[in-house]
Write a protein that holds these residues in place. Sequence first.
Motif, PDB file in Angstrom:
ATOM      1  N   PRO A   1      22.918  30.838  29.403  1.00  0.00           N
ATOM      2  CA  PRO A   1      22.652  31.665  27.983  1.00  0.00           C
ATOM      3  C   PRO A   1      21.323  32.288  27.937  1.00  0.00           C
ATOM      4  O   PRO A   1      20.517  31.680  28.771  1.00  0.00           O
ATOM      5  N   LEU A   2      21.195  33.008  27.386  1.00  0.00           N
ATOM      6  CA  LEU A   2      19.842  33.823  27.373  1.00  0.00           C
ATOM      7  C   LEU A   2      18.901  33.413  26.192  1.00  0.00           C
ATOM      8  O   LEU A   2      19.651  32.954  25.140  1.00  0.00           O
ATOM      9  N   ASP A   3      17.933  33.035  26.385  1.00  0.00           N
ATOM     10  CA  ASP A   3      16.910  32.596  25.482  1.00  0.00           C
ATOM     11  C   ASP A   3      16.061  33.876  24.854  1.00  0.00           C
ATOM     12  O   ASP A   3      14.793  34.242  25.254  1.00  0.00           O
TER      13      ASP A   3
ATOM     14  N   THR B   1      26.622  27.991  29.635  1.00  0.00           N
ATOM     15  CA  THR B   1      26.492  29.004  28.428  1.00  0.00           C
ATOM     16  C   THR B   1      26.355  28.359  26.959  1.00  0.00           C
ATOM     17  O   THR B   1      25.841  29.042  26.084  1.00  0.00           O
ATOM     18  N   ALA B   2      26.853  27.031  26.869  1.00  0.00           N
ATOM     19  CA  ALA B   2      26.767  26.313  25.730  1.00  0.00           C
ATOM     20  C   ALA B   2      25.589  25.469  25.411  1.00  0.00           C
ATOM     21  O   ALA B   2      25.497  25.029  24.264  1.00  0.00           O
ATOM     22  N   LYS B   3      24.734  25.612  26.514  1.00  0.00           N
ATOM     23  CA  LYS B   3      23.479  24.796  26.404  1.00  0.00           C
ATOM     24  C   LYS B   3      22.671  25.369  25.322  1.00  0.00           C
ATOM     25  O   LYS B   3      22.649  26.633  25.179  1.00  0.00           O
ATOM     26  N   THR B   4      21.626  24.653  24.807  1.00  0.00           N
ATOM     27  CA  THR B   4      20.542  25.063  23.977  1.00  0.00           C
ATOM     28  C   THR B   4      19.343  24.785  24.432  1.00  0.00           C
ATOM     29  O   THR B   4      19.165  23.592  24.889  1.00  0.00           O
ATOM     30  N   TYR B   5      18.499  25.866  24.437  1.00  0.00           N
ATOM     31  CA  TYR B   5      17.056  25.588  25.046  1.00  0.00           C
ATOM     32  C   TYR B   5      16.046  25.113  24.026  1.00  0.00           C
ATOM     33  O   TYR B   5      16.332  25.189  22.776  1.00  0.00           O
ATOM     34  N   ALA B   6      15.189  24.285  24.526  1.00  0.00           N
ATOM     35  CA  ALA B   6      14.293  23.638  23.646  1.00  0.00           C
ATOM     36  C   ALA B   6      12.894  24.174  24.094  1.00  0.00           C
ATOM     37  O   ALA B   6      12.667  24.335  25.308  1.00  0.00           O
TER      38      ALA B   6
END
Length: 471
Positions: A144-146, A225-230
């Motif tokens: 995924p893009l941040d 792509t379902a991951k979330t950036y911290a």
Amino acid sequence: MGSTVIRLTGIVVALAACGDDAGNRKIMDAPAVIQDEGMIDGATNPVTVTVTNSGGPAADIEVYFQNADSTLVATAHTDANGVASQVMAAGGFVTVVNAYGVQPGLGGITTNDLDTWAGVKPGDHLVFDTSYASTSATVTIQLPLDTANGAASYTVFTTCSNGGTATIPAPSGTGVSTVAQQIFLGGCGGTADVMVVANDIDNQAVSSFYVPAQPINDGDTIDYTAKTYAAVAQRAYELDNNPSTDNSIVLDDRFVTSRGQVYFASSNAAGATATTTLALPALPTGALDVVHTDQQVNSTGRNTVAWGPSAADYTVDYGASLLGDFSVDPTFDTGTQTLGWTLGAGMAPVFSVSSISGQRAGASSWSWQIVGPSGTQVALPTLPSDVADFTLMATDTIFIDGVGIGYAPGGYDAFRPIAFQGPPAPTGATGIAAYNLWQPPATAPSLFEKMHVRPATPRRVITPHRVWAKR
């Protein structure tokens, strides 16, 4: 005959990065005891050697077991499991001959390769491991893009043995929410831990996510792509009492899991109180944070290593953690077969790893690496002559290829079994270690010059060992 002291220069020591060999530091169970290729009934607590290479166990490798005065206890050969063992007194030598196989040299001269442990003790399980994971995979990774943090690129870190990093630029255009790229990974062993870091336009980390135990198979598409950036956090470093204020300190921060190194960041610091900051992801649960420093001062490469389960701000009395610098270059005395050097003020080392090589004109050449319990000298054993005469003489062409000194948790007893697998590295939940590497003078002739340019000096026909580096 009086002793002859030969003052020599060496080649630049190539350092294996801390932790890079963690996967190779494996000690096998002790096998049956061997003496003169036979069995000793009822023997216990032998010294055991395990030799492996990329193809697995290295069988039929010759091993000398000797007492402290070089008298021969036994000559053995490794079995089908790459193992040889022998009951012997404490304080002796164990030497592996041609663990890599006999190497062809220039001019038809045979090149032999020797590796010796000095000061061994009953019960030692000595490891000589040249293996590495050779499996490789080409995978497609989807991220995924941040966009919230303006990420300009993404770095994929893995515990795979080829360094396991790949940089993926952010795609251009509007309405794009993901990016995909094919990457090559080597030595993953079918599973790897993965850290994905989003970077800004200046290549500074801004956010991340972590995936443990990711299956890695050739041809896979890995969908994150379902991951979330911290968001990452700033970590401050302070190195107090730097004794060499004009010499920059390179500081590396590494995250190490049970599978290997999964993240790496680096910065420079200088001054009497050397400070810097790094933007770091959260330390994965169960991982170690490893802080490594490297400072080049005259003929010495200073290194410190500290590890623990926390990546909180880091402050250390840097000056108090340093070993003494090499104040006099190493020399080899052919009369006593001793390699020695002089150190300046600092913490006292408790072991050394040295590499020396010789060539006997028109006859043979050999390269010899030895680990010993002294931080200021090491004596070579007098080896049997069934393979060749390896006693260095004043008429030989001799090179000191490198010297490393160090201390680590458990001292020489703990470090000895794995000494040839790399420099001191994390063992246990917390700890500190240090090691110094002798560097040749800047005016020293290059290896090419030694071999090909100087007509008065016989050509060097061997590939030199490098202290604490895979060969």
